[in-house]
Scaffold this motif. Structure first.
Motif, PDB file in Angstrom:
ATOM      1  N   TYR A 228      -3.568   2.779  -2.485  1.00  0.00           N
ATOM      2  CA  TYR A 228      -2.934   3.933  -1.830  1.00  0.00           C
ATOM      3  C   TYR A 228      -3.870   4.494  -0.771  1.00  0.00           C
ATOM      4  CZ  TYR A 228      -6.025   7.467  -3.818  1.00  0.00           C
ATOM      5  OH  TYR A 228      -7.124   8.239  -4.115  1.00  0.00           O
ATOM      6  N   THR A 229      -3.300   5.301   0.109  1.00  0.00           N
ATOM      7  CA  THR A 229      -4.104   6.014   1.101  1.00  0.00           C
ATOM      8  C   THR A 229      -3.388   7.294   1.505  1.00  0.00           C
ATOM      9  OG1 THR A 229      -5.127   5.895   3.299  1.00  0.00           O
ATOM     10  CG2 THR A 229      -3.062   4.721   3.010  1.00  0.00           C
ATOM     11  N   ASN A 230      -4.179   8.333   1.769  1.00  0.00           N
ATOM     12  CA  ASN A 230      -3.676   9.582   2.326  1.00  0.00           C
ATOM     13  C   ASN A 230      -3.980   9.676   3.817  1.00  0.00           C
ATOM     14  OD1 ASN A 230      -2.670  10.801  -0.110  1.00  0.00           O
ATOM     15  ND2 ASN A 230      -4.792  11.223  -0.708  1.00  0.00           N
ATOM     16  N   ASP A 231      -4.521   8.617   4.396  1.00  0.00           N
ATOM     17  CA  ASP A 231      -5.036   8.669   5.763  1.00  0.00           C
ATOM     18  C   ASP A 231      -3.937   8.899   6.813  1.00  0.00           C
ATOM     19  OD1 ASP A 231      -7.505   8.216   4.710  1.00  0.00           O
ATOM     20  OD2 ASP A 231      -7.666   6.137   5.397  1.00  0.00           O
TER      21      ASP A 231
ATOM     22  N   ILE B  17       1.668   4.968   0.893  1.00  0.00           N
ATOM     23  CA  ILE B  17       1.192   5.876   1.939  1.00  0.00           C
ATOM     24  C   ILE B  17       1.661   7.316   1.737  1.00  0.00           C
ATOM     25  CG2 ILE B  17       0.778   4.155   3.725  1.00  0.00           C
ATOM     26  CD1 ILE B  17       3.585   4.620   4.783  1.00  0.00           C
TER      27      ILE B  17
ATOM     28  N   SER C 103      -8.675   2.018  -4.997  1.00  0.00           N
ATOM     29  CA  SER C 103      -8.921   2.426  -3.615  1.00  0.00           C
ATOM     30  C   SER C 103      -8.076   1.666  -2.611  1.00  0.00           C
ATOM     31  CB  SER C 103     -10.405   2.253  -3.275  1.00  0.00           C
ATOM     32  OG  SER C 103     -10.775   0.888  -3.335  1.00  0.00           O
ATOM     33  N   SER C 104      -7.630   0.461  -2.974  1.00  0.00           N
ATOM     34  CA  SER C 104      -6.833  -0.341  -2.048  1.00  0.00           C
ATOM     35  C   SER C 104      -5.332  -0.149  -2.243  1.00  0.00           C
ATOM     36  CB  SER C 104      -7.172  -1.827  -2.216  1.00  0.00           C
ATOM     37  OG  SER C 104      -6.786  -2.281  -3.507  1.00  0.00           O
TER      38      SER C 104
ATOM     39  N   GLU D 154      -6.539  10.079  -6.729  1.00  0.00           N
ATOM     40  CA  GLU D 154      -7.145   8.890  -7.331  1.00  0.00           C
ATOM     41  C   GLU D 154      -6.934   8.861  -8.838  1.00  0.00           C
ATOM     42  OE1 GLU D 154     -11.517   6.713  -7.854  1.00  0.00           O
ATOM     43  OE2 GLU D 154     -11.304   8.494  -6.583  1.00  0.00           O
TER      44      GLU D 154
ATOM     45  N   GLU E  67      -0.664  -4.174   4.088  1.00  0.00           N
ATOM     46  CA  GLU E  67      -2.009  -4.164   4.659  1.00  0.00           C
ATOM     47  C   GLU E  67      -2.030  -4.612   6.123  1.00  0.00           C
ATOM     48  OE1 GLU E  67      -4.500  -6.529   2.206  1.00  0.00           O
ATOM     49  OE2 GLU E  67      -4.635  -5.049   0.593  1.00  0.00           O
TER      50      GLU E  67
ATOM     51  N   VAL F 198       0.859  -1.187   0.000  1.00  0.00           N
ATOM     52  CA  VAL F 198       0.000   0.000   0.000  1.00  0.00           C
ATOM     53  C   VAL F 198       0.895   1.237   0.000  1.00  0.00           C
ATOM     54  CG1 VAL F 198      -1.824   1.280   1.172  1.00  0.00           C
ATOM     55  CG2 VAL F 198      -1.774  -1.225   1.318  1.00  0.00           C
TER      56      VAL F 198
END
Length: 347
Positions: free
Chosen positions: A341-344, A127, A338-339, A315, A245, A125
C-alpha cells in the motif's frame, strides 16, 4: 493443503490474464461514460483540451462504496485533471486481474485480495482505503437466534467457498469456546442474502452499509456480528482502490491526478450524502433509489471516520491482517507490508 492451492490458483489465474489480456474485453461500461477514444473535451476550463481516456473497474455492481467515483465524474473533478474517466464493471477475469495485468490502470478491490496477491508475486498496490473501518460481518434473521459466535453451532452458513471464510468464522468461534466443525458450510452461488435465508441458509457475510440497510427498508431485522469487534487484526480495509506497480513507476502523475479528483469525489459524498446519492442514482438509474439514499446517509460518515484524511491507510492495519492470515495458514509467507500500500498519492 487447501489454502496453499487457493493461493497458487490465484497467482496462476492472474498471471495468465496478465499475459493473455483476458477480462478487459468483457468489461461493461456503467454510468453513461463515453467509450474509449470518444472524449475530446469537457467543462471546467478544459473545453479546448483533449481529455485523456482512463478506466476504473469496479469490484462488483455499482453501489454506495463507489459513490465518490461517480461524484468525481459528474462534478467535473476528473475533467479538471484532464481525465475522461470511464467506470466499468469487471469482466470474467475480475477487477484484480484487470488491474494487475495493466489492462485497466485503476480498480476497486479489498485488502484480503491485495494481501494474497502480493505474497504470490502479483503487483497490485492499494492507493486508498475507501472505507476506514471494516463494516462487514455475519448477519442472520432474528428468528435464527444468533447472538454470539457460539450460536453458529448447528447452523448453516452461506458463502462463496473461500478458505478465508471458514478461518475467520473458526477464529471468532474459538474465542467463544465454540466448534467451527459444527457449522454447515454451503456455497450460495448467485443467490443474494434475502433469497438464501428464505431457503436453507441461517447466516451469511454481508456489508451492513448495503445489505443491512436493505434489510432495514424491508423491515426484516437482523442480528449482526461485525468481524472487527472480535479482533483488531480483523478491522482491515475493505474496499480499497488499487493500481499496479508498473503504473506507479511509469506514470505517477496519472495516479496523482486520478487520486486528487477521486478524493474530492469522496469528500463531497462525506459532506453532502443526499446530493451524492442523487448523483449515483442519476448515473445508475436501475438502482433502488430508497436503498441508495438510506445507504449513502449511513455510509458517508464512515468513509473517513477517524482518519486524518479520506483514504489514509495505516501500516498496523496491513500488518495486523496479513499476520492473522499467515497465522491461519492462508498465506505461504509473511507479507512485505511496505510494498502492498501507499499513501503517497493522496492529496
Amino acid at each position: 493443503m487447501k489454502t496453499k492451492k487457493f493461493g497458487l490458483f490465484l497467482l496462476a489465474f492472474l498471471l495468465v490474464l496478465a499475459t493473455t489480456g483476458c477480462g478487459s474485453k468483457n468489461a461493461q461500461t456503467t454510468g453513461g461514460s463515453k467509450s474509449s477514444g470518444e472524449a475530446s473535451s469537457a467543462g471546467n476550463g478544459n473545453d479546448s483540451k483533449k481529455l485523456r481516456d482512463v478506466q476504473v473497474v469496479l469490484d462488483w455492481t455499482p453501489n454506495t462504496n463507489h459513490t465518490g467515483l461517480y461524484v468525481a465524474k459528474e462534478k467535473g473533478y476528473y475533467a479538471a485533471e484532464g481525465l475522461n474517466v470511464e467506470i466499468v464493471q469487471p469482466g470474467s477475469g475480475g477487477a484484480d486481474a484487470m488491474v494487475a495485468s495493466g489492462k485497466v490502470p485503476f480498480g476497486v478491490s479489498v485488502q484480503e485480495n491485495v494481501t494474497q496477491a502480493r505474497t504470490q508475486g502479483v503487483p497490485l498496490v492499494s492507493i486508498a482505503a475507501i472505507i476506514q473501518h471494516n463494516t462487514s460481518g455475519f448477519a442472520a434473521p432474528v428468528d435464527r437466534n444468533i447472538k454470539t459466535p457460539k450460536d453458529f453451532e448447528g447452523k448453516t452458513y452461506g458463502g462463496w467457498g473461500s478458505p478465508v471464510e471458514k478461518a475467520i468464522i473458526g477464529s471468532i468461534m474459538e474465542n467463544d469456546k465454540a466448534d467451527v466443525n459444527k457449522v454447515k458450510f454451503v456455497n450460495m452461488g448467485e443467490a443474494d442474502y434475502f433469497t438464501a435465508v428464505k431457503r436453507d441458509i441461517d447466516f451469511a457475510w454481508i456489508f451492513y452499509g448495503w445489505t443491512g440497510i436493505e434489510a432495514e427498508l424491508r423491515k426484516q431485522p437482523l442480528d449482526m456480528l461485525y468481524v472487527k469487534d472480535f479482533s483488531d487484526k480483523l478491522d482491515y480495509y475493505t474496499p480499497v482502490l488499487v493500481t499496479n506497480e508498473k503504473q506507479i513507476k511509469e506514470d505517477p502523475e496519472l495516479v496523482k491526478s486520478f487520486m486528487r479528483a477521486t478524493s474530492k469525489g469522496y469528500q463531497f459524498a462525506i459532506q453532502h450524502p443526499e446530493d451524492a446519492a442523487n448523483i449515483l442514482i442519476k448515473a445508475v438509474p436501475e438502482l433502488d433509489k430508497d436503498l441508495v439514499m438510506a445507504s449513502q446517509k449511513w455510509l458517508s460518515p464512515r468513509y473517513q471516520d477517524d482518519a486524518p484524511r479520506w483514504g489514509e491507510q495505516k501500516e498496523e492495519v496491513w500488518k495486523g491482517y496479513s499476520d492473522w492470515m499467515y497465522e491461519h495458514k492462508l498465506l505461504d509467507k509473511p507479507l512485505d507490508v511496505s510494498s502492498a500500500y501507499t499513501n503517497d498519492f493522496l492529496p
